[in-house]
Design a protein around this motif. Structure first.
Motif, PDB file in Angstrom:
ATOM      1  N   ALA A 245      31.480  48.859  18.618  1.00 39.47           N
ATOM      2  CA  ALA A 245      32.915  48.937  18.872  1.00 39.47           C
ATOM      3  C   ALA A 245      33.609  47.684  18.342  1.00 39.47           C
ATOM      4  O   ALA A 245      33.142  46.563  18.574  1.00 39.47           O
ATOM      5  CB  ALA A 245      33.178  49.090  20.359  1.00 39.47           C
ATOM      6  N   ILE A 246      34.725  47.884  17.624  1.00 38.97           N
ATOM      7  CA  ILE A 246      35.516  46.744  17.125  1.00 38.97           C
ATOM      8  C   ILE A 246      36.951  46.804  17.636  1.00 38.97           C
ATOM      9  O   ILE A 246      37.760  45.952  17.312  1.00 38.97           O
ATOM     10  CB  ILE A 246      35.529  46.692  15.583  1.00 38.97           C
ATOM     11  CG1 ILE A 246      36.054  48.004  15.010  1.00 38.97           C
ATOM     12  CG2 ILE A 246      34.148  46.349  15.045  1.00 38.97           C
ATOM     13  CD1 ILE A 246      36.371  47.938  13.541  1.00 38.97           C
TER      14      ILE A 246
ATOM     15  N   THR B 234      34.763  52.430  16.065  1.00 42.46           N
ATOM     16  CA  THR B 234      33.407  51.914  15.897  1.00 42.46           C
ATOM     17  C   THR B 234      33.048  51.895  14.412  1.00 42.46           C
ATOM     18  O   THR B 234      33.564  52.695  13.628  1.00 42.46           O
ATOM     19  CB  THR B 234      32.362  52.772  16.645  1.00 42.46           C
ATOM     20  OG1 THR B 234      32.370  54.109  16.115  1.00 42.46           O
ATOM     21  CG2 THR B 234      32.654  52.799  18.145  1.00 42.46           C
ATOM     22  N   ILE B 235      32.179  50.962  14.046  1.00 43.65           N
ATOM     23  CA  ILE B 235      31.620  50.899  12.703  1.00 43.65           C
ATOM     24  C   ILE B 235      30.130  50.609  12.850  1.00 43.65           C
ATOM     25  O   ILE B 235      29.634  50.375  13.958  1.00 43.65           O
ATOM     26  CB  ILE B 235      32.289  49.801  11.846  1.00 43.65           C
ATOM     27  CG1 ILE B 235      32.148  48.428  12.526  1.00 43.65           C
ATOM     28  CG2 ILE B 235      33.748  50.139  11.592  1.00 43.65           C
ATOM     29  CD1 ILE B 235      32.698  47.293  11.689  1.00 43.65           C
ATOM     30  N   HIS B 236      29.403  50.618  11.756  1.00 42.81           N
ATOM     31  CA  HIS B 236      27.972  50.286  11.822  1.00 42.81           C
ATOM     32  C   HIS B 236      27.825  48.850  12.317  1.00 42.81           C
ATOM     33  O   HIS B 236      28.577  47.960  11.917  1.00 42.81           O
ATOM     34  CB  HIS B 236      27.335  50.434  10.438  1.00 42.81           C
ATOM     35  CG  HIS B 236      25.828  50.479  10.476  1.00 42.81           C
ATOM     36  ND1 HIS B 236      25.068  49.360  10.741  1.00 42.81           N
ATOM     37  CD2 HIS B 236      24.965  51.509  10.295  1.00 42.81           C
ATOM     38  CE1 HIS B 236      23.777  49.683  10.702  1.00 42.81           C
ATOM     39  NE2 HIS B 236      23.684  50.989  10.431  1.00 42.81           N
ATOM     40  N   ARG B 237      26.868  48.634  13.162  1.00 40.90           N
ATOM     41  CA  ARG B 237      26.706  47.303  13.766  1.00 40.90           C
ATOM     42  C   ARG B 237      26.484  46.228  12.709  1.00 40.90           C
ATOM     43  O   ARG B 237      26.920  45.077  12.882  1.00 40.90           O
ATOM     44  CB  ARG B 237      25.536  47.298  14.751  1.00 40.90           C
ATOM     45  CG  ARG B 237      24.156  47.458  14.118  1.00 40.90           C
ATOM     46  CD  ARG B 237      23.027  47.075  15.055  1.00 40.90           C
ATOM     47  NE  ARG B 237      21.737  47.222  14.409  1.00 40.90           N
ATOM     48  CZ  ARG B 237      21.194  46.303  13.622  1.00 40.90           C
ATOM     49  NH1 ARG B 237      21.841  45.177  13.369  1.00 40.90           N
ATOM     50  NH2 ARG B 237      20.015  46.511  13.062  1.00 40.90           N
ATOM     51  N   CYS B 238      25.833  46.570  11.588  1.00 36.10           N
ATOM     52  CA  CYS B 238      25.581  45.570  10.544  1.00 36.10           C
ATOM     53  C   CYS B 238      26.887  45.072   9.928  1.00 36.10           C
ATOM     54  O   CYS B 238      27.034  43.880   9.645  1.00 36.10           O
ATOM     55  CB  CYS B 238      24.687  46.154   9.447  1.00 36.10           C
ATOM     56  SG  CYS B 238      22.957  46.395   9.937  1.00 36.10           S
ATOM     57  N   VAL B 239      27.826  45.980   9.724  1.00 39.28           N
ATOM     58  CA  VAL B 239      29.120  45.601   9.168  1.00 39.28           C
ATOM     59  C   VAL B 239      29.868  44.716  10.163  1.00 39.28           C
ATOM     60  O   VAL B 239      30.430  43.677   9.793  1.00 39.28           O
ATOM     61  CB  VAL B 239      29.955  46.851   8.823  1.00 39.28           C
ATOM     62  CG1 VAL B 239      31.292  46.439   8.205  1.00 39.28           C
ATOM     63  CG2 VAL B 239      29.194  47.767   7.876  1.00 39.28           C
ATOM     64  N   ALA B 240      29.856  45.128  11.432  1.00 37.49           N
ATOM     65  CA  ALA B 240      30.546  44.349  12.463  1.00 37.49           C
ATOM     66  C   ALA B 240      29.945  42.956  12.603  1.00 37.49           C
ATOM     67  O   ALA B 240      30.668  41.965  12.741  1.00 37.49           O
ATOM     68  CB  ALA B 240      30.475  45.080  13.802  1.00 37.49           C
ATOM     69  N   GLU B 241      28.641  42.869  12.541  1.00 33.14           N
ATOM     70  CA  GLU B 241      27.967  41.590  12.760  1.00 33.14           C
ATOM     71  C   GLU B 241      28.158  40.618  11.605  1.00 33.14           C
ATOM     72  O   GLU B 241      28.338  39.413  11.820  1.00 33.14           O
ATOM     73  CB  GLU B 241      26.469  41.818  12.984  1.00 33.14           C
ATOM     74  CG  GLU B 241      26.145  42.486  14.314  1.00 33.14           C
ATOM     75  CD  GLU B 241      24.670  42.841  14.437  1.00 33.14           C
ATOM     76  OE1 GLU B 241      23.898  42.532  13.487  1.00 33.14           O
ATOM     77  OE2 GLU B 241      24.290  43.429  15.474  1.00 33.14           O
ATOM     78  N   HIS B 242      28.130  41.124  10.369  1.00 31.74           N
ATOM     79  CA  HIS B 242      28.038  40.219   9.223  1.00 31.74           C
ATOM     80  C   HIS B 242      29.303  40.051   8.386  1.00 31.74           C
ATOM     81  O   HIS B 242      29.496  38.973   7.805  1.00 31.74           O
ATOM     82  CB  HIS B 242      26.904  40.682   8.299  1.00 31.74           C
ATOM     83  CG  HIS B 242      25.547  40.610   8.925  1.00 31.74           C
ATOM     84  ND1 HIS B 242      24.858  39.429   9.061  1.00 31.74           N
ATOM     85  CD2 HIS B 242      24.775  41.587   9.468  1.00 31.74           C
ATOM     86  CE1 HIS B 242      23.698  39.666   9.661  1.00 31.74           C
ATOM     87  NE2 HIS B 242      23.619  40.968   9.921  1.00 31.74           N
TER      88      HIS B 242
ATOM     89  N   ARG C  40      34.035  39.011  20.164  1.00 28.97           N
ATOM     90  CA  ARG C  40      33.895  40.102  21.126  1.00 28.97           C
ATOM     91  C   ARG C  40      32.997  41.215  20.604  1.00 28.97           C
ATOM     92  O   ARG C  40      32.340  41.900  21.391  1.00 28.97           O
ATOM     93  CB  ARG C  40      35.271  40.681  21.467  1.00 28.97           C
ATOM     94  CG  ARG C  40      36.071  39.857  22.455  1.00 28.97           C
ATOM     95  CD  ARG C  40      37.228  40.659  23.038  1.00 28.97           C
ATOM     96  NE  ARG C  40      38.230  40.994  22.040  1.00 28.97           N
ATOM     97  CZ  ARG C  40      39.284  40.238  21.771  1.00 28.97           C
ATOM     98  NH1 ARG C  40      39.481  39.101  22.445  1.00 28.97           N
ATOM     99  NH2 ARG C  40      40.153  40.602  20.860  1.00 28.97           N
ATOM    100  N   SER C  41      32.982  41.399  19.276  1.00 22.73           N
ATOM    101  CA  SER C  41      32.194  42.502  18.720  1.00 22.73           C
ATOM    102  C   SER C  41      30.811  42.072  18.247  1.00 22.73           C
ATOM    103  O   SER C  41      30.139  42.818  17.534  1.00 22.73           O
ATOM    104  CB  SER C  41      32.957  43.158  17.559  1.00 22.73           C
ATOM    105  OG  SER C  41      33.253  42.226  16.537  1.00 22.73           O
TER     106      SER C  41
END
Length: 216
Positions: A130-131, A136-144, A58-59
């Protein structure tokens, strides 16, 4: 470097500490007061990873993060190699986005090897993802790496390492409690004993932070 959010703190096992991105909910005791058995712990972990997978999808997690989580769901384990690789991918992404990310490499937290890195708050505000509800966190952290990092630190083997580390403080902790007239079951689970003491201190039941006094 100022205004850095240190990511590993979000998942590390600092007892009852407030965390910016998540929390470490300790193993729940069974009906007889003991910790869950290894098979039960593995089953509970697999159920958690199933939830992490759904949240990761989802994130906007990458296919690599999804694949590692699927492997963790199948094996009830996240290897340290997969954990480090996911954080490396996060840091590469952060640097490519222009963020001046902090990387202190691997450190030990309660006996567990943890990657300590950080993201400038301004960079996170510029690239939010958004997680969860209102989180929310940095998109890079959420993605990887976000969900892999949680799974790595909450897997049964990591919990066992931290539990063994805490056991080394049992005698000093009990002495501190006893000197202040704070009665506990000296044979009780060490994590629960620590939590009881912290709660007692914060609620003014005991006049000392015994965890701090014994250097935990």
């Amino acid at each position: 470097m100022s205004n850095i959010k240190t990511i590993f703190v979000a998942f590390a096992s600092a007892l009852l500490a407030g965390c910016s991105l998540g929390s470490d909910n300790h193993d729940q005791p069974s009906n007889d007061g003991s910790r869950a058995s290894q098979p039960d712990a593995q089953h509970e972990f697999v159920e958690k990873v199933n939830g992490y997978l759904a949240n990761a999808k989802r994130s906007g997690a990458t296919s690599e993060q999804i694949a590692i989580l699927e492997q963790a769901e199948a094996s009830a384990e996240v290897s340290i190699e997969d954990y480090e690789a996911s954080v490396d991918a996060t840091l590469d992404c952060l640097h490519e986005s222009g963020a001046d990310a902090l990387d202190n490499g691997m450190i030990e937290s309660e006996g567990l090897s943890i990657r300590q890195y950080g993201v400038p708050v301004s960079a996170e505000e510029s690239h939010p993802r958004a997680i969860g509800d209102g989180v929310t966190i940095h998109r890079c952290v959420a993605e990887h790496s976000y969900w892999i990092e949680i799974a790595y630190q909450l897997q049964p083997s990591s919990r066992e390492v931290r539990q063994e580390y805490r056991e080394g403080f049992r005698e000093e902790l009990l002495e501190c409690y006893s000197s202040r007239g704070f009665e506990v079951d000296e044979h009780g689970d060490i994590t629960e004993l620590m939590e009881l003491g912290m709660y007692a201190y914060e609620s003014d039941t005991i006049d000392a932070n015994c965890l701090a006094e014994i250097g935990y």
